[in-house]
Design a protein around this motif. Structure first.
Motif, PDB file in Angstrom:
ATOM      1  N   TRP A 224       0.871  -1.168   0.000  1.00  0.00           N
ATOM      2  CA  TRP A 224       0.000   0.000   0.000  1.00  0.00           C
ATOM      3  C   TRP A 224       0.911   1.221   0.000  1.00  0.00           C
ATOM      4  CZ3 TRP A 224      -4.345   1.824  -1.394  1.00  0.00           C
ATOM      5  CH2 TRP A 224      -4.852   3.014  -0.881  1.00  0.00           C
ATOM      6  N   ASN A 225       1.039   1.859  -1.185  1.00  0.00           N
ATOM      7  CA  ASN A 225       2.019   2.923  -1.367  1.00  0.00           C
ATOM      8  C   ASN A 225       1.470   4.314  -1.073  1.00  0.00           C
ATOM      9  OD1 ASN A 225       4.185   1.226  -2.237  1.00  0.00           O
ATOM     10  ND2 ASN A 225       3.138   0.982  -4.194  1.00  0.00           N
ATOM     11  N   ARG A 226       0.320   4.389  -0.424  1.00  0.00           N
ATOM     12  CA  ARG A 226      -0.231   5.691  -0.063  1.00  0.00           C
ATOM     13  C   ARG A 226      -0.264   5.835   1.456  1.00  0.00           C
ATOM     14  NH1 ARG A 226      -5.348   5.638  -4.302  1.00  0.00           N
ATOM     15  NH2 ARG A 226      -4.167   4.793  -6.073  1.00  0.00           N
ATOM     16  N   ASN A 227      -0.792   6.959   1.881  1.00  0.00           N
ATOM     17  CA  ASN A 227      -0.771   7.268   3.306  1.00  0.00           C
ATOM     18  C   ASN A 227      -1.647   6.305   4.112  1.00  0.00           C
ATOM     19  OD1 ASN A 227      -0.164   9.015   5.620  1.00  0.00           O
ATOM     20  ND2 ASN A 227      -2.351   9.514   5.512  1.00  0.00           N
ATOM     21  N   LEU A 228      -1.109   5.883   5.233  1.00  0.00           N
ATOM     22  CA  LEU A 228      -1.855   5.074   6.195  1.00  0.00           C
ATOM     23  C   LEU A 228      -1.576   5.654   7.581  1.00  0.00           C
ATOM     24  CD1 LEU A 228      -3.611   2.460   6.520  1.00  0.00           C
ATOM     25  CD2 LEU A 228      -1.476   1.318   7.169  1.00  0.00           C
ATOM     26  N   PRO A 229      -2.607   6.050   8.310  1.00  0.00           N
ATOM     27  CA  PRO A 229      -2.387   6.650   9.628  1.00  0.00           C
ATOM     28  C   PRO A 229      -1.592   5.723  10.550  1.00  0.00           C
ATOM     29  CG  PRO A 229      -4.659   6.967   8.908  1.00  0.00           C
ATOM     30  CD  PRO A 229      -4.034   6.013   7.924  1.00  0.00           C
ATOM     31  N   ASP A 230      -0.608   6.314  11.224  1.00  0.00           N
ATOM     32  CA  ASP A 230       0.214   5.589  12.191  1.00  0.00           C
ATOM     33  C   ASP A 230       0.763   4.300  11.575  1.00  0.00           C
ATOM     34  OD1 ASP A 230       1.461   5.142  14.577  1.00  0.00           O
ATOM     35  OD2 ASP A 230      -0.283   4.275  15.575  1.00  0.00           O
ATOM     36  N   ASP A 247      -9.394  -7.817 -11.053  1.00  0.00           N
ATOM     37  CA  ASP A 247      -7.991  -7.430 -10.923  1.00  0.00           C
ATOM     38  C   ASP A 247      -7.705  -7.012  -9.486  1.00  0.00           C
ATOM     39  OD1 ASP A 247      -5.384  -6.681 -11.249  1.00  0.00           O
ATOM     40  OD2 ASP A 247      -5.822  -4.831 -12.357  1.00  0.00           O
ATOM     41  N   PRO A 248      -7.347  -7.953  -8.618  1.00  0.00           N
ATOM     42  CA  PRO A 248      -7.096  -7.611  -7.208  1.00  0.00           C
ATOM     43  C   PRO A 248      -5.949  -6.629  -7.010  1.00  0.00           C
ATOM     44  CG  PRO A 248      -7.351  -9.989  -7.499  1.00  0.00           C
ATOM     45  CD  PRO A 248      -7.241  -9.393  -8.874  1.00  0.00           C
ATOM     46  N   ALA A 249      -5.094  -6.450  -8.035  1.00  0.00           N
ATOM     47  CA  ALA A 249      -4.008  -5.484  -7.910  1.00  0.00           C
ATOM     48  C   ALA A 249      -4.544  -4.062  -7.873  1.00  0.00           C
ATOM     49  CB  ALA A 249      -3.023  -5.638  -9.071  1.00  0.00           C
ATOM     50  N   ASP A 250      -5.768  -3.870  -8.364  1.00  0.00           N
ATOM     51  CA  ASP A 250      -6.406  -2.560  -8.339  1.00  0.00           C
ATOM     52  C   ASP A 250      -7.284  -2.503  -7.093  1.00  0.00           C
ATOM     53  OD1 ASP A 250      -7.613  -0.161  -8.782  1.00  0.00           O
ATOM     54  OD2 ASP A 250      -8.463  -0.666 -10.739  1.00  0.00           O
ATOM     55  N   PHE A 251      -6.718  -1.980  -6.009  1.00  0.00           N
ATOM     56  CA  PHE A 251      -7.440  -1.964  -4.743  1.00  0.00           C
ATOM     57  C   PHE A 251      -7.185  -0.646  -4.021  1.00  0.00           C
ATOM     58  CE2 PHE A 251      -3.230  -3.104  -3.413  1.00  0.00           C
ATOM     59  CZ  PHE A 251      -3.106  -2.626  -2.114  1.00  0.00           C
ATOM     60  N   THR A 252      -7.955  -0.393  -3.004  1.00  0.00           N
ATOM     61  CA  THR A 252      -7.765   0.803  -2.193  1.00  0.00           C
ATOM     62  C   THR A 252      -8.172   0.524  -0.758  1.00  0.00           C
ATOM     63  OG1 THR A 252      -8.334   3.148  -1.947  1.00  0.00           O
ATOM     64  CG2 THR A 252     -10.071   1.701  -2.747  1.00  0.00           C
ATOM     65  N   LEU A 253      -7.510   1.211   0.147  1.00  0.00           N
ATOM     66  CA  LEU A 253      -7.885   1.169   1.558  1.00  0.00           C
ATOM     67  C   LEU A 253      -8.644   2.433   1.956  1.00  0.00           C
ATOM     68  CD1 LEU A 253      -4.599  -0.209   3.196  1.00  0.00           C
ATOM     69  CD2 LEU A 253      -6.509  -1.488   2.227  1.00  0.00           C
ATOM     70  N   ASP A 254      -8.764   3.374   1.032  1.00  0.00           N
ATOM     71  CA  ASP A 254      -9.419   4.656   1.316  1.00  0.00           C
ATOM     72  C   ASP A 254     -10.279   5.042   0.125  1.00  0.00           C
ATOM     73  OD1 ASP A 254     -10.186   7.199   2.025  1.00  0.00           O
ATOM     74  OD2 ASP A 254      -8.202   7.846   2.671  1.00  0.00           O
ATOM     75  N   MET A 255     -11.530   4.588   0.120  1.00  0.00           N
ATOM     76  CA  MET A 255     -12.432   4.850  -0.994  1.00  0.00           C
ATOM     77  C   MET A 255     -12.728   6.344  -1.150  1.00  0.00           C
ATOM     78  SD  MET A 255     -14.079   3.466  -3.503  1.00  0.00           S
ATOM     79  CE  MET A 255     -14.358   1.730  -3.162  1.00  0.00           C
ATOM     80  N   ALA A 256     -12.863   7.057  -0.036  1.00  0.00           N
ATOM     81  CA  ALA A 256     -13.159   8.489  -0.111  1.00  0.00           C
ATOM     82  C   ALA A 256     -12.037   9.239  -0.818  1.00  0.00           C
ATOM     83  CB  ALA A 256     -13.376   9.047   1.292  1.00  0.00           C
ATOM     84  N   ALA A 257     -10.799   8.866  -0.541  1.00  0.00           N
ATOM     85  CA  ALA A 257      -9.661   9.522  -1.183  1.00  0.00           C
ATOM     86  C   ALA A 257      -9.657   9.253  -2.690  1.00  0.00           C
ATOM     87  CB  ALA A 257      -8.358   9.048  -0.559  1.00  0.00           C
TER      88      ALA A 257
END
Length: 287
Positions: A224-230, A247-257
């Motif tokens: 996960w190459n984007r910001n993750l709190p703490d 395509d599981p490689a296309d994923f996100t942990l922050d849908m709002a962003a």
């Protein structure tokens, strides 16, 4: 120093190089005749080491069938091997290329990737020739021509890309809407340290590694190459992962962003066209 002569030579040299490059591209990529291409598949994903480096990507073992001998070959992505895997799972398809007779010099490519046409360098040479031409006209006829010659073509090009960019944004919105939500876990946090050679400032980059299982049962390990709190203490944390089903490689942990990013890209594109057009108009007015 005669700038007119220098700029004319600049344009001539880069123009000739551009023509030669486009001619070679039209003649066909000669190197492809001596390149072996094969389709591979990930057969094992190695557990990431907590505190390790992200430079080599997710460690995998790939199997492919050698086109010459027909035997199955196992290779890893250790070292400089072309495409870096930031997401991997067993069964993921990848491409393998290597020079004829040198299988040890293999490199990974995206699955189904076609050979390049070699247009990158000619396009750069053409750009440099055009830049020299704009500078030459500005020197001979006045600096407002630099605004017209520089910003005008760029504005037209950016405007021509707007419809395609709009289609891409609509497609991306549809992909986001179709994403599946599954539970995941941060299994490691990678740590890379670099030192600025000028001021000695130390920069530490933290890259969380998330593991999740799709609804189809595929276990995915990904950076996960984007910001993750703490992020420093994120190991073991449960997270919600939204991914494209195919395509599981296309994923996100922050849908709002993701949604904010799409809106920001559209506004920036339109603003760029407006600024370039205004610059060209200003140059025309100042003539």
């Amino acid at each position: 120093m005669d700038w007119n002569v220098i700029l004319r030579l600049w344009c001539a040299v880069w123009g000739v190089l551009a023509l030669a490059g486009y001619g070679a591209a039209l003649a066909g990529p000669t190197g492809e005749r001596h390149t072996v291409r094969a389709a591979g598949r990930v057969v094992r994903v190695r557990e990431p080491r907590h505190g390790g480096s992200r430079r080599d990507g997710v460690s995998v073992v790939v199997a492919y069938r050698d086109p010459d001998s027909g035997r199955e070959v196992l290779v890893t992505n250790e070292g400089e091997r072309g495409t870096t895997f930031t997401a991997a799972w067993e069964g993921r398809e990848v491409g393998i290329v290597h020079p004829e007779g040198r299988p040890h010099a293999y490199r990974f490519t995206p699955a189904g990737e076609r050979p390049g046409r070699g247009l990158g360098r000619p396009a750069l040479a053409l750009f440099l020739a055009c830049a020299g031409l704009v500078a030459l006209v500005a020197v001979e006829r006045g600096w407002p021509w630099a605004l017209i010659g520089g910003a005008g073509p760029c504005a037209v090009y950016a405007a021509a890309l707007l419809p395609g960019a709009a289609r891409d944004r609509r497609k991306r919105r549809a992909e986001l809407a179709a994403m599946e939500a599954v539970r995941g876990r941060i299994v490691a946090v990678l740590r890379d340290v670099s030192v600025d050679q000028d001021d000695g400032h130390v920069l530490t980059t933290l890259t969380p590694v998330v593991s999740f299982t799709t609804r189809a049962g595929t276990v995915v390990t990904a950076h996960w190459n984007r910001n993750l709190p703490d992020a420093a203490s994120a190991r073991g944390r449960e997270v919600t992962v939204h991914h494209v089903p195919d395509d599981p490689a296309d994923f996100t942990l922050d849908m709002a962003a993701e949604h904010r990013s799409r809106k920001g890209d559209a506004a920036l594109h339109v603003l760029t066209v407006a600024v370039l057009a205004a610059t060209a108009v200003t140059g025309a007015v100042l003539l």
